[in-house]
Design an enzyme around this catalytic site. Sequence first.
Site, mmCIF file in Angstrom:
data_model
loop_
_atom_site.group_PDB
_atom_site.id
_atom_site.type_symbol
_atom_site.label_atom_id
_atom_site.label_comp_id
_atom_site.label_asym_id
_atom_site.label_seq_id
_atom_site.Cartn_x
_atom_site.Cartn_y
_atom_site.Cartn_z
ATOM 1 N N GLY A 1 0.817 -1.197 0.000
ATOM 2 C CA GLY A 1 0.000 0.000 0.000
ATOM 3 C C GLY A 1 0.855 1.252 0.000
ATOM 4 N N SER A 2 0.356 2.298 0.640
ATOM 5 C CA SER A 2 0.981 3.617 0.529
ATOM 6 C C SER A 2 2.310 3.764 1.254
ATOM 7 C CB SER A 2 0.013 4.697 1.028
ATOM 8 O OG SER A 2 -1.093 4.804 0.159
ATOM 9 N N THR A 3 2.712 2.789 2.081
ATOM 10 C CA THR A 3 4.071 2.861 2.636
ATOM 11 C C THR A 3 5.095 2.815 1.502
ATOM 12 O OG1 THR A 3 4.092 0.456 2.976
ATOM 13 C CG2 THR A 3 3.495 1.848 4.869
ATOM 14 N N LYS B 1 5.083 4.511 -1.069
ATOM 15 C CA LYS B 1 5.319 5.868 -1.589
ATOM 16 C C LYS B 1 6.632 6.450 -1.084
ATOM 17 C CE LYS B 1 0.369 6.618 -2.075
ATOM 18 N NZ LYS B 1 -0.868 7.185 -1.483
#
Length: 497
Positions: free
Chosen positions: A198-200, A202
């Site tokens: 997921g967004s980790t 990024k």
Amino acid sequence: YVILFVALNYWQVSRTEELASEPENTRAVLREFDKPRGPIITADGVVVARSVQAPGDSDVSFVRQYPAGDLFADVTGYYTFGLGKSQLEQTRNDVLTGNDIGIGGLFATGDVSGSVRLTMRHDLQEVAKFVLGPQEGSIVLLDIETGAIQVMWSYPSYNPNLVADPDYDAAFEYLSGLQADPGDPLLANAYQQRYMPGSTFKVLTTGVALDDGVISLESQFPDEREYVPPQTDDPIQNYANTLCGGDLAEVFARSCNTPFARTAVELGPDRMIAGMNRWGLEETIPIDLPRATASTFGNTDDLDQNLPLLAIRGFGQNEDQMVPLHMAMVAAAVANDGEMMKPFVVDAELDHQGRIVSRTQPEVWRRAVSTETANILTDLMIGVAERGTASCCIALEGGIPVAAKTGTAQLNNPGEAELSNLWIVAFAPADAPKYAVAVMLKGTTAEINAGTGGRLAGPIAKAMLDAAFASDAAAAAATAAESAPATTEPAQEQGDT
């Protein structure tokens, strides 16, 4: 004499290991179980593996015992007469038995067993087990400067005492049940499994783009709910279809999807793949435990013809898969000026007299990003903790500054029931980093699948960092008390009351 010498050399040197490993040859195994085996001890002095006298009319003199139960099973493994050995019990076997010449000595007699001292702390491992509870997932806590693992806990786990049970039938039945369990309790999921981040993720995309000059703190991203990448008419949406845009600090703190999809496409496949390799993806994690796995960016064949997939991977979806330990290493690398250290669980090997025979030396594995980029990422992650997706739940006791990044990996396709893995990575103190933590919660409950990384994984990361700093403070206070000069009350003069 020459023929005799050659024959003896062949059987006793060249084929020693082969003969010893033959299933029918139990003499070597019996010999090991007829002498003591050294302990495995945590950094805070708790014995987590030891040998004790075998009960009753056993075929062997000693059996292995694990006083902490399942707490360190992923690290110690098990050592049994009939079912083999695993983890440190296997890889450090020569030290624990004293078979290593450096431990026992060539002509040593009696108990020559050595011992293994861990970097991990029993007190913090207990905290991890408590705060994760019966939820499937993993927690890793690292020392940023050295890479030493302080905590590595995954649930489900198993009790190595039951595998080491002298009752072979009972032990075999228990081990068979573990092997059939869909939760894979025999796998150390924190470093032997990988999950959609997921967004980790990024953090990684942003680091690559900053290093390659594709974006900067001055970059502006349009306010939008969705973005249509090249080669498709299927739009990518922000989480919950929210309107999101602004400068880099704003979209990072709010964890918008579209800016990082755009960034991945602008980087292109070649630069994106090269950047992910700098972060260590596609390479087995260099931990001092067996059978580690590698994080992956997914299949990159013809990725230039699949730019929508590249865009989706830019914010941690599609085929992105990260190992929980690796995500802790990512946070630690940001905190460590861009250098990623090799993780390790063995602090030292000691001989029977407690003298250090060997000690693990910290070692840089790779430079993930430049120091300048690491500093920018630190500021961006501080923004996540102070005003972004982790601001609800990551503030530390005593006002210790913290940097973080959350992630909610959506595993379901559009229109399907929600299925998510929840993440957070963090490090603290943000202005003088000491510990990095990663928490991953697997989507096995309705609460997890409907939640977010900040709200559900965030409090766990906070609890771990709070416990680590509280333990440090208590240790410092105890040291200060021990070193303080003794004081005595002045004697009372006669007549005083």
